[in-house]
Motif scaffolding. Sequence first.
Motif, mmCIF file in Angstrom:
data_model
loop_
_atom_site.group_PDB
_atom_site.id
_atom_site.type_symbol
_atom_site.label_atom_id
_atom_site.label_comp_id
_atom_site.label_asym_id
_atom_site.label_seq_id
_atom_site.Cartn_x
_atom_site.Cartn_y
_atom_site.Cartn_z
ATOM 1 N N LYS B 25 87.051 86.301 90.768
ATOM 2 C CA LYS B 25 86.086 86.007 91.820
ATOM 3 C C LYS B 25 86.114 87.129 92.850
ATOM 4 C CE LYS B 25 84.742 82.272 94.941
ATOM 5 N NZ LYS B 25 85.145 80.990 95.521
ATOM 6 N N CYS B 26 84.967 87.675 93.169
ATOM 7 C CA CYS B 26 84.913 88.738 94.177
ATOM 8 C C CYS B 26 85.129 88.131 95.556
ATOM 9 C CB CYS B 26 83.562 89.454 94.135
ATOM 10 S SG CYS B 26 83.385 90.656 95.470
ATOM 11 N N PRO B 27 86.086 88.644 96.326
ATOM 12 C CA PRO B 27 86.350 88.058 97.644
ATOM 13 C C PRO B 27 85.199 88.267 98.633
ATOM 14 C CG PRO B 27 87.764 89.975 97.270
ATOM 15 C CD PRO B 27 86.995 89.731 95.994
ATOM 16 N N ARG B 28 84.325 89.217 98.348
ATOM 17 C CA ARG B 28 83.238 89.435 99.306
ATOM 18 C C ARG B 28 81.975 88.639 98.940
ATOM 19 N NH1 ARG B 28 80.339 95.016 99.742
ATOM 20 N NH2 ARG B 28 81.861 95.860 101.196
ATOM 21 N N CYS B 29 81.514 88.786 97.708
ATOM 22 C CA CYS B 29 80.247 88.131 97.356
ATOM 23 C C CYS B 29 80.447 86.824 96.584
ATOM 24 C CB CYS B 29 79.347 89.076 96.563
ATOM 25 S SG CYS B 29 79.956 89.423 94.888
ATOM 26 N N SER B 30 81.729 86.528 96.279
ATOM 27 C CA SER B 30 82.081 85.278 95.603
ATOM 28 C C SER B 30 81.536 85.138 94.191
ATOM 29 C CB SER B 30 81.640 84.051 96.422
ATOM 30 O OG SER B 30 82.272 84.074 97.669
ATOM 31 N N VAL B 44 85.673 97.919 91.238
ATOM 32 C CA VAL B 44 84.603 97.877 92.230
ATOM 33 C C VAL B 44 83.634 96.814 91.750
ATOM 34 C CG1 VAL B 44 82.713 99.154 93.306
ATOM 35 C CG2 VAL B 44 84.875 100.309 92.812
ATOM 36 N N CYS B 45 83.324 95.863 92.625
ATOM 37 C CA CYS B 45 82.468 94.755 92.212
ATOM 38 C C CYS B 45 81.098 95.280 91.780
ATOM 39 C CB CYS B 45 82.304 93.757 93.354
ATOM 40 S SG CYS B 45 81.146 92.438 92.966
ATOM 41 N N PRO B 46 80.682 94.968 90.558
ATOM 42 C CA PRO B 46 79.380 95.463 90.090
ATOM 43 C C PRO B 46 78.213 94.804 90.830
ATOM 44 C CG PRO B 46 80.554 94.248 88.339
ATOM 45 C CD PRO B 46 81.398 94.175 89.568
ATOM 46 N N LYS B 47 78.468 93.668 91.487
ATOM 47 C CA LYS B 47 77.393 92.964 92.189
ATOM 48 C C LYS B 47 77.204 93.487 93.615
ATOM 49 C CE LYS B 47 76.350 89.818 88.985
ATOM 50 N NZ LYS B 47 77.523 89.298 88.308
ATOM 51 N N CYS B 48 78.335 93.711 94.336
ATOM 52 C CA CYS B 48 78.207 94.051 95.767
ATOM 53 C C CYS B 48 78.949 95.338 96.134
ATOM 54 C CB CYS B 48 78.714 92.899 96.628
ATOM 55 S SG CYS B 48 80.505 92.717 96.635
ATOM 56 N N THR B 49 79.508 96.027 95.179
ATOM 57 C CA THR B 49 80.267 97.274 95.352
ATOM 58 C C THR B 49 81.540 97.119 96.196
ATOM 59 O OG1 THR B 49 79.260 98.239 97.355
ATOM 60 C CG2 THR B 49 78.096 98.597 95.251
ATOM 61 N N TYR B 50 81.985 95.886 96.396
ATOM 62 C CA TYR B 50 83.254 95.702 97.102
ATOM 63 C C TYR B 50 84.366 96.417 96.343
ATOM 64 C CZ TYR B 50 87.534 93.466 98.791
ATOM 65 O OH TYR B 50 88.789 93.245 99.298
ATOM 66 N N HIS B 51 85.123 97.230 97.068
ATOM 67 C CA HIS B 51 86.244 97.957 96.463
ATOM 68 C C HIS B 51 87.510 97.118 96.583
ATOM 69 C CE1 HIS B 51 83.462 101.250 96.366
ATOM 70 N NE2 HIS B 51 84.359 102.150 96.041
HETATM 71 ZN ZN LIG Z 1 81.235 91.391 94.989
#
Ligand SMILES: [Zn+2]
Lengths: 255, 293
Positions: B25-30, B44-51
């Motif tokens: 689970k991405c901590p930024r975009c969930s 790096v999250c492919p949805k929101c680019t969160y590193h």
């Molecule tokens: Zn994300």
Amino acid sequence: MDYVAALFTDVLELHGDRRFRDDPAMFAGMARFEGQPVVIIGHNKGKDTKENIARNFGMPYPEGYRKALRAMKLAEKFTVPVVAFVDTPGAFPGDAAEERGQAEAIARNIQEMSRLRTAAIVVITGEGGSGGALAIAVGDVVLMLQYAVYTVITPEGCAAILWHDATRAPEAAAALRLTAKDLQALGVVDEVLTEPFAGAHRDSDAVFAEVRDALRRHLGVLRQVSPEELVNRRYAKFRQLGVLHETGAPAGQSR
Amino acid sequence: MLNWLRRPKYGSLQRREMPAGIWAKCPRCSNLIYRKELERSLRVCPKCTYHHRLSAEERLAITLDEDGFVEFDGSLTSADPLSFVGYAQKLEEARQKTGRPEAVIWGEGTIEGWRTVAAALDFYFMGGSMGSAVGEKVTRAAEHAREARLPLIIFSASGGARMQEGVLSLMQLAKTSAAVGRLHDAGLPYVSIMCDPTTGGVTASFAFLGDVILAEPGATIGFAGRRVIEQTIRRKLPDDFQTAEFCLHKGLIDMVVARSEMRRTLAGLLAFFGGPRLEKPVPEVAAPQGAQT
Ligand SMILES: [Zn+2]
């Protein structure tokens, strides 16, 4: 900055960092100590509540550190010793300070002071608050008043992190070993200056006499040392601070 | 002074922090991300680019050429000089959790064939905090770079000084800053990369003293903590305060570099500085140094 008035003559205060403004939380000036020229830098808390507020309780902004650096470079240029008085809760934690590069200003001062090609004596007179103190405290000799403290984090902050309870600050203070005697044992402080009491109050004149005597002794010695030698010794002095452990090897200090 | 230890081959990224499972689970975009996809994108999250945060080991693995990294001082750790309450236990827990003895790894390696001294701080090890050992290793890295006439690259990820070592931690600011100063005097390049988060004493020492300062997108970078500042100024701070992008805008750092571009950017910088390069650079040099210089 009672120390400036008490210990020096011919004081000329210098102002400003030439970039943004003059920071009243940091003092910088040229003066004479027993007839010899010195450059003075130091946190400036002010004497009364009104002055405390105007001087931001001795918590500098980046421009304060940059003013101090400018004074140190002036001292270097004319091979005049620097005397630094440390008394700050810490660097000011504000948004404007961050935006103007508080971290960079402190880092730059630490680095430049570590290789300053002139003598530097540091006197920790009250609070030595973390990086905000160290930014003017990388000296050839570090002196500390008996009841002063020097710490990496405030006891309140430490207690808040450890126990989520700032009221346990006294416990944290004990754990942090922030007294002059502790720091001398750790090799961080070279000499502890006694603070005599007259009745219930600190005897200021006696403290000034202690500081004057120590400055005289150390300046006398450091004036004989070449700039190269000063820089090499200062590097070695801070280089050896820390206690290390090599796993698989017996515990031992790095020094 | 130095122990030459062969590193274990880093190979693929290791997961220590993420719970097991196929999805993360991405901590930024969930969003739920297929874990293999996340690994392929260097976390790096492919949805929101969160590193996502990386361990020091992972950081070096994705940055340096696959072969030839030699770690130094791998067994050097902090002691507990103040017998600080709970510290010995915290150190032990961090060692169990990360499988590493301390919060920094340093050694010699290459990036697209360019030789360099590299260090990475590990936020998963007691918040990447700098005590005696971290300070010592960063100092030795700088001293070694100076002696070997090599560039220095340091990835920072740290909450600041390690309070459990009291003022000795504070003294590491002086030690490390002085050491990178000597490197500077010797005319050798030092590139500092700030990863999420780089705060406190590490910013007030070597991290802000690079010839070139890079940061990863979205990284928190600052001296004082956000909460402390808000309490001091009695105002809410904007969301982007103390982000890498904020620091770039304020003129505090040189570049914000996406993780996928970091290796190439560093190779470009090393090429610009003109340090030594291996005769036969590893073949994976896809884009030559031209791109970033
Ligand atoms: Zn994300």
